[in-house]
Each structure stands twice: as C-alpha cells, then as structure tokens.
Enzyme design. Structure first.
Site, PDB file in Angstrom:
ATOM      1  CB  VAL A 146     -13.725  -7.298  34.485  1.00 22.61           C
ATOM      2  CG1 VAL A 146     -14.932  -6.440  34.118  1.00 22.61           C
ATOM      3  CG2 VAL A 146     -13.838  -7.980  36.109  1.00 22.61           C
ATOM      4  CG  HIS A 166     -19.680  -5.577  31.832  1.00 21.05           C
ATOM      5  ND1 HIS A 166     -20.420  -6.924  32.448  1.00 21.05           N
ATOM      6  CD2 HIS A 166     -20.592  -5.164  31.106  1.00 21.05           C
ATOM      7  CE1 HIS A 166     -21.795  -6.712  32.180  1.00 21.05           C
ATOM      8  NE2 HIS A 166     -21.800  -5.739  31.301  1.00 21.05           N
TER       9      HIS A 166
END
Length: 238
Positions: free
Chosen positions: A103, A119
């Site tokens: 991320v 994600h």
C-alpha cells in the site's frame, strides 16, 4: 525526430516483451517498512480485528485512523530501494506493469509508470460511503474529516473481509505476459496468491524471495534479497 526514426521507435515499442511484476511486502521491507506477518511486524502489537476490518473502524475509528496515520508517516520517510529502481528502469527494455500487494507508493516514486495496487494505496483516503478517492499529500486523516457526501474519510486500504482491487485486470495481465516476476511475497494471501498460477505455458516465470514453503510449478526460484536478485535477473533478461 524524422519519420523513419518515429517508425523505428514504434516498432521497438510493439516488439518489447511484456513483463508483469507481482510484488509483496518483502520488496518494501528492504526500505525499512515493517511487514505485517514477520516477527516484530505490524501485527505484533495489534490484532487484525482491532485495526484492519470494517467492524474495527466502526467500533473505534480513532484507533484505526491513528494506526494508519503512523504507517503513512513511515511510508513518507521511506526511500525506494535498488529493487524498486531496477523494476522502474526495466521499462527501457520491457512493457512493465507492477501488480503489488503493497500500500506504499515506493514503486511510483522509483519511476514505475504502470502500477496496480490491489490492496489500496495508503497515501489516499476514500469516502466510507461512495468510494471516492482523495489524495492526501502531506496530510493524515482525523476524525471529522469528511468526504463531499458528508461521510467520514477512511484509509484507501483493503481490510480483511473486503474485495481486493483490480483483480480481473491483474489476472488478464498475468495471463498475457511474456515474463512474470513474483518478488517479496510468500504467496500465502489470497486471492493475490492465485495470480502466480495464471501465466501461460510458454511464459518465463521467476520467483525471488527470502523464504517460501512451496515454489509454484514452472518458476525459476532465486533465493535472496530483492535488492540483490532483481537487478541481477533483469540484467540477465536484457
């Protein structure tokens, strides 16, 4: 540039092999970003049920926001490492797409132009009702920060129990790739891990990680740190 030069460049672009990189936490760990599952990782002091589920956000939004604000600050201080940079530089020779579990934005900061964050991306917030994305810049998210619809902003991170982003696009990219490079992941988190099973039979497949229980069929396994093995492999492929 003359017409012949333009045509030559266009032909070169069309002839470049497609390279899909599936990257996991092991790549960012070498930029000193803590992983979730390793000893001493991010879960050491938290339960996933406290900070990484929609129910946790509903029950204690401040705790969840504080947890991700801390992580976001760590990401901002981190610097892309040799693995990120080698993947970005590979765009000179291949048509590269990065599909990442991470991320953080280190792939982009290293120069990669096509990155799918399955994600989510911690440098963005999203509306908890509409899904609208907002770039945070140097800001964090606090209680009372609202989207245009009047709902509390939340981190743009996929929590447990939520569907991942861009999965069908990622699956199609892997199925059509000439080269698939899996790096820095234990392939234990699904459905991301299933992408490693998607390459076509004639694709060249490589796996670089420090440790893994089972190497997927058809992969050339290179054990070692991403910062060492990725530049070496990409140099070989060129």
């Amino acid at each position: 540039m003359n017409d012949s030069g333009t045509l030559r460049d266009r032909v070169h672009e069309e002839q470049r092999k497609s390279l899909v990189v599936l990257s996991g936490a092991g790549v960012s760990a070498e930029s000193d970003l803590a992983t979730f599952r390793d000893n001493g990782g991010l879960w050491a002091n938290y339960s996933v049920y406290e900070v990484a589920t929609p129910e946790a956000f509903h029950a204690n939004p401040k705790l969840v926001l504080d947890f991700y604000n801390f992580r976001r600050d760590e990401v901002r201080k981190a610097i892309p490492n040799a693995a990120h940079c080698a993947i970005a530089e590979a765009e000179q020779y291949f048509d590269v797409t990065v599909v990442t579990q991470n991320v953080d934005d280190l792939h982009e900061r290293a120069g990669s132009s096509k990155v799918l964050h399955v994600h989510g991306l911690i440098t963005q917030a999203r509306s908890s009702v509409s899904g609208e994305l907002i770039d945070l810049g140097n800001e964090n998210i606090t209680l009372g920060d609202l989207c245009p619809h009047g709902a509390q902003l939340r981190p743009h991170v996929v929590w447990f129990g939520e569907a991942i982003n861009h999965f069908e696009e990622a699956e199609a990219l892997v199925r059509n790739a000439d080269i698939v490079l899996v790096v820095g992941t234990s392939l234990s988190v699904y459905p991301f891990a299933s992408l490693a099973d998607c390459p076509r039979a004639d694709a060249d497949c490589f796996l670089i990680t420090q440790d893994i229980d089972t190497v997927p069929y058809g992969y050339d396994y290179r054990q070692g740190p991403a910062t060492v093995e990725i530049p070496k492999l990409l140099s070989e492929l060129r």
